[in-house]
Design a protein around this motif. Sequence first.
Motif, PDB file in Angstrom:
ATOM      1  N   GLY A 170      -5.297  -3.183   2.276  1.00  0.00           N
ATOM      2  CA  GLY A 170      -5.073  -1.932   2.974  1.00  0.00           C
ATOM      3  C   GLY A 170      -3.759  -1.934   3.715  1.00  0.00           C
ATOM      4  O   GLY A 170      -2.979  -2.896   3.648  1.00  0.00           O
ATOM      5  N   VAL A 171      -3.523  -0.845   4.437  1.00  0.00           N
ATOM      6  CA  VAL A 171      -2.306  -0.685   5.236  1.00  0.00           C
ATOM      7  C   VAL A 171      -2.697  -0.176   6.613  1.00  0.00           C
ATOM      8  O   VAL A 171      -3.480   0.781   6.727  1.00  0.00           O
ATOM      9  CB  VAL A 171      -1.317   0.302   4.579  1.00  0.00           C
ATOM     10  CG1 VAL A 171      -0.049   0.426   5.433  1.00  0.00           C
ATOM     11  CG2 VAL A 171      -0.983  -0.117   3.164  1.00  0.00           C
ATOM     12  N   HIS A 172      -2.200  -0.824   7.648  1.00  0.00           N
ATOM     13  CA  HIS A 172      -2.438  -0.382   9.027  1.00  0.00           C
ATOM     14  C   HIS A 172      -1.106  -0.298   9.762  1.00  0.00           C
ATOM     15  O   HIS A 172      -0.313  -1.238   9.734  1.00  0.00           O
ATOM     16  CB  HIS A 172      -3.364  -1.345   9.760  1.00  0.00           C
ATOM     17  CG  HIS A 172      -4.725  -1.463   9.185  1.00  0.00           C
ATOM     18  ND1 HIS A 172      -5.591  -0.396   9.107  1.00  0.00           N
ATOM     19  CD2 HIS A 172      -5.386  -2.518   8.638  1.00  0.00           C
ATOM     20  CE1 HIS A 172      -6.725  -0.788   8.550  1.00  0.00           C
ATOM     21  NE2 HIS A 172      -6.619  -2.073   8.239  1.00  0.00           N
ATOM     22  N   THR A 173      -0.868   0.835  10.416  1.00  0.00           N
ATOM     23  CA  THR A 173       0.357   1.038  11.197  1.00  0.00           C
ATOM     24  C   THR A 173      -0.025   1.424  12.618  1.00  0.00           C
ATOM     25  O   THR A 173      -0.941   2.234  12.827  1.00  0.00           O
ATOM     26  CB  THR A 173       1.241   2.123  10.571  1.00  0.00           C
ATOM     27  OG1 THR A 173       1.581   1.740   9.241  1.00  0.00           O
ATOM     28  CG2 THR A 173       2.521   2.320  11.380  1.00  0.00           C
ATOM     29  N   HIS A 174       0.683   0.862  13.586  1.00  0.00           N
ATOM     30  CA  HIS A 174       0.392   1.122  14.998  1.00  0.00           C
ATOM     31  C   HIS A 174       1.703   1.348  15.743  1.00  0.00           C
ATOM     32  O   HIS A 174       2.635   0.556  15.611  1.00  0.00           O
ATOM     33  CB  HIS A 174      -0.362  -0.065  15.603  1.00  0.00           C
ATOM     34  CG  HIS A 174      -0.713   0.122  17.041  1.00  0.00           C
ATOM     35  ND1 HIS A 174      -0.977  -0.934  17.896  1.00  0.00           N
ATOM     36  CD2 HIS A 174      -0.853   1.245  17.795  1.00  0.00           C
ATOM     37  CE1 HIS A 174      -1.251  -0.472  19.097  1.00  0.00           C
ATOM     38  NE2 HIS A 174      -1.178   0.844  19.074  1.00  0.00           N
ATOM     39  N   ASN A 191       3.356  -2.832  11.365  1.00  0.00           N
ATOM     40  CA  ASN A 191       2.731  -2.447  10.104  1.00  0.00           C
ATOM     41  C   ASN A 191       2.160  -3.696   9.460  1.00  0.00           C
ATOM     42  O   ASN A 191       2.839  -4.721   9.347  1.00  0.00           O
ATOM     43  CB  ASN A 191       3.747  -1.790   9.164  1.00  0.00           C
ATOM     44  CG  ASN A 191       3.165  -1.507   7.790  1.00  0.00           C
ATOM     45  OD1 ASN A 191       3.209  -2.361   6.905  1.00  0.00           O
ATOM     46  ND2 ASN A 191       2.619  -0.326   7.622  1.00  0.00           N
ATOM     47  N   GLN A 192       0.898  -3.602   9.043  1.00  0.00           N
ATOM     48  CA  GLN A 192       0.255  -4.698   8.337  1.00  0.00           C
ATOM     49  C   GLN A 192      -0.200  -4.213   6.968  1.00  0.00           C
ATOM     50  O   GLN A 192      -0.758  -3.111   6.837  1.00  0.00           O
ATOM     51  CB  GLN A 192      -0.936  -5.230   9.128  1.00  0.00           C
ATOM     52  CG  GLN A 192      -0.531  -5.948  10.414  1.00  0.00           C
ATOM     53  CD  GLN A 192      -1.712  -6.618  11.074  1.00  0.00           C
ATOM     54  OE1 GLN A 192      -2.514  -5.969  11.731  1.00  0.00           O
ATOM     55  NE2 GLN A 192      -1.831  -7.933  10.908  1.00  0.00           N
ATOM     56  N   LYS A 197      -3.422 -10.983  -3.306  1.00  0.00           N
ATOM     57  CA  LYS A 197      -3.036 -12.272  -2.725  1.00  0.00           C
ATOM     58  C   LYS A 197      -1.865 -12.179  -1.761  1.00  0.00           C
ATOM     59  O   LYS A 197      -1.549 -13.151  -1.071  1.00  0.00           O
ATOM     60  CB  LYS A 197      -2.692 -13.254  -3.852  1.00  0.00           C
ATOM     61  CG  LYS A 197      -3.871 -13.589  -4.754  1.00  0.00           C
ATOM     62  CD  LYS A 197      -3.476 -14.617  -5.801  1.00  0.00           C
ATOM     63  CE  LYS A 197      -4.669 -15.012  -6.664  1.00  0.00           C
ATOM     64  NZ  LYS A 197      -4.304 -16.059  -7.664  1.00  0.00           N
ATOM     65  N   PHE A 198      -1.194 -11.021  -1.705  1.00  0.00           N
ATOM     66  CA  PHE A 198      -0.008 -10.877  -0.854  1.00  0.00           C
ATOM     67  C   PHE A 198      -0.356 -10.123   0.426  1.00  0.00           C
ATOM     68  O   PHE A 198      -1.099  -9.133   0.418  1.00  0.00           O
ATOM     69  CB  PHE A 198       1.089 -10.129  -1.601  1.00  0.00           C
ATOM     70  CG  PHE A 198       2.310  -9.852  -0.762  1.00  0.00           C
ATOM     71  CD1 PHE A 198       3.240 -10.844  -0.523  1.00  0.00           C
ATOM     72  CD2 PHE A 198       2.497  -8.605  -0.187  1.00  0.00           C
ATOM     73  CE1 PHE A 198       4.356 -10.605   0.268  1.00  0.00           C
ATOM     74  CE2 PHE A 198       3.611  -8.350   0.596  1.00  0.00           C
ATOM     75  CZ  PHE A 198       4.541  -9.357   0.830  1.00  0.00           C
ATOM     76  N   SER A 199       0.219 -10.574   1.538  1.00  0.00           N
ATOM     77  CA  SER A 199       0.024  -9.887   2.816  1.00  0.00           C
ATOM     78  C   SER A 199       1.314  -9.916   3.612  1.00  0.00           C
ATOM     79  O   SER A 199       2.166 -10.792   3.415  1.00  0.00           O
ATOM     80  CB  SER A 199      -1.105 -10.542   3.619  1.00  0.00           C
ATOM     81  OG  SER A 199      -0.762 -11.872   3.965  1.00  0.00           O
ATOM     82  N   SER A 200       1.457  -8.960   4.520  1.00  0.00           N
ATOM     83  CA  SER A 200       2.653  -8.920   5.366  1.00  0.00           C
ATOM     84  C   SER A 200       2.315  -8.295   6.708  1.00  0.00           C
ATOM     85  O   SER A 200       1.411  -7.462   6.827  1.00  0.00           O
ATOM     86  CB  SER A 200       3.769  -8.113   4.688  1.00  0.00           C
ATOM     87  OG  SER A 200       3.413  -6.743   4.603  1.00  0.00           O
ATOM     88  N   THR A 201       3.052  -8.731   7.717  1.00  0.00           N
ATOM     89  CA  THR A 201       3.029  -8.126   9.047  1.00  0.00           C
ATOM     90  C   THR A 201       4.474  -7.949   9.486  1.00  0.00           C
ATOM     91  O   THR A 201       5.253  -8.903   9.458  1.00  0.00           O
ATOM     92  CB  THR A 201       2.285  -9.011  10.057  1.00  0.00           C
ATOM     93  OG1 THR A 201       0.925  -9.175   9.659  1.00  0.00           O
ATOM     94  CG2 THR A 201       2.325  -8.396  11.452  1.00  0.00           C
ATOM     95  N   VAL A 202       4.832  -6.732   9.870  1.00  0.00           N
ATOM     96  CA  VAL A 202       6.182  -6.428  10.338  1.00  0.00           C
ATOM     97  C   VAL A 202       6.053  -5.696  11.668  1.00  0.00           C
ATOM     98  O   VAL A 202       5.264  -4.746  11.785  1.00  0.00           O
ATOM     99  CB  VAL A 202       6.958  -5.559   9.324  1.00  0.00           C
ATOM    100  CG1 VAL A 202       8.356  -5.265   9.850  1.00  0.00           C
ATOM    101  CG2 VAL A 202       7.032  -6.255   7.968  1.00  0.00           C
TER     102      VAL A 202
END
Length: 621
Positions: A170-174, A191-192, A197-202
């Motif tokens: 999923g995508v979560h933005t705060h 943004n997460q 298998k891929f994930s990111s947090t910016v």
Amino acid sequence: MRKVLLVAATMLCGMSASAQLADTTSIALDNVVVTGTRNATDVRHLPMTISVVSREKLTENQRINVLPTLAEQVPGLFVTSRSMMGYGVSGGAAGGINLRGIASGTGQLLVLIDGHPQYQGIYGHSISDSYQTMMAERVEVLRGPASVLYGSNALGGVINIVTRGMKRDGVHTHINLGAGSWGTFQAEASNQFRSGKFSSTVAAQYSRTDNHRPRMGFEQYGGYIKLGYDIDDHWTTFADADITHFNSSYPGPVTTPKYEADQWITRGVITAAVENHYARTSGRLSVYHNFGRHKINDGYDEGKSPQKSLFRSNDALTGISWYQSVNLFEGNRITAGVDYQHIYGRAYYTDRETGEETPPSMATTRQHMNEIAGYVDFRQDILPWLTVDAGIRLDHHSVSGTEWIPQGGVVVRPIDDGEFKVMVSKGFRNPTMKDMYLYKPANDELKPERMMSYELSWKQRMLEGNLTYGINLFLIKADNLIQTVEMKNVNTGKLLNKGIEAELSYRINSNWSVNTNHSYLHMNNPVVAAPQYKGYIGVNWNCCKWSATAGLQQICGLYTIIGADENKESFTLLNATVGYQVLKNLGLWVKGENLLAQKYEVISGYPMPRATFMGGVNIKF
């Protein structure tokens, strides 16, 4: 910068790991920690005292830095401050972290990010403005020495910031925006993302304030990125980078104001790791690089002449860390590891007008040091109610020599939901470049500082886990502490501190919860910024679209000056935050700090602001 980019490229080519232990799914999340053990473990089987502050708690008061919340939630921990926002460095700086009378400003208390040390090459201590809420999933605070696993600087304990990760697709933005007293503004966006298998947090952050005194402005920019990839069911990898830049001014004490006392500071860290997780073993290999760029004008007193040159330093620490933990048989866990650090840096002055380097009145005659260490920790459940733990570290520093660091502890669980712990541990700190090579007191024959800690604790969970309380007693003795005697750094300092800490949390029902903690510290030799008593009580309420939190903190016997002109402060602080969820994705908040408008100082000569207020908006999608 070329070195930083080279390290970043190397790390991204060998991206590595954040842990998700497969064998801890049956353990309540509130009881799982990674600090003090290197692998996710039920804290009820560990002999050390560890406080866990969740992301929910870190964000409920809309703070962009984790330290003010830790100072409320962790007994025995205190953080100095001098303004509404910003800590700064050099003369007049705040953000000193003190735990049981052991201070971070001298490098005796270690800050970690995902288990990696955050100090730099020359001064060897952390910078508090770097520890942003935007990157933290939770913070674990180990109260007491942790040098067996984490080495130098973990003399008095560690603060481990565990970074955020995305566990489900999923995508979560705060987005959080706020503004308030003294021209203060803060903005934070994150943004997460996860897909397979891929994930990111910016995340990114900006803040600024004029603060409550002239020439006390503060402005900060920050960014964080984390990329992760699950290679298969047993191997995972991540790389992350965190950078903070701030511009800060400090006005000096009210009695002797400073002019042009400005600072331009950049600090960052780049990390890459790979982890393995099997039924009976797990481990990590990681590479990390801490870097700092500092430009400081120490300013001048009224009626004096401005500084003609600026202090500059470029310093760094590059490390490699490996550990593997194995479960040989039922109830057993053995962890072994190796750490290597290359510590380097340079300090110099430049002319303000030309920018050219000036003849050195001080310089690092040695620009690098190396440290290598190996350790092993053994933990065994002897009986269903009895666990023993023992560890040892052999640490070799290229200048100050070799040090053995032992620890041992016992956990007794006489009832299912309570445990009694006994812990004996040694902490140490290697001398820094500043101690050995900078300024007139420098002494290149210094040896490591040493401390022994003895602790007894009891913790119990009641009412189906809704009520938890704990109490612990400690005694710490230190020798070989570095202090300046007749203008020379020598290993002659001693310390004897003892105290008691207590904490309780109670979830009354789905709407109400309360938590409180208290600590009393007795010091044979008092130190600045270590209160004799610190107490806190917080209340949380939520119902329908409303939420509210209020916290009352009492500080007694806080030394701001020691010696012939000794001075102590006592004060009571009331903070509160109220939130309202306007829409599913839109929330409003308002908060006030020091609502009792107390007049007090944490640092001598720097009065704190009276009541301050902020309001803002939270957007989530």
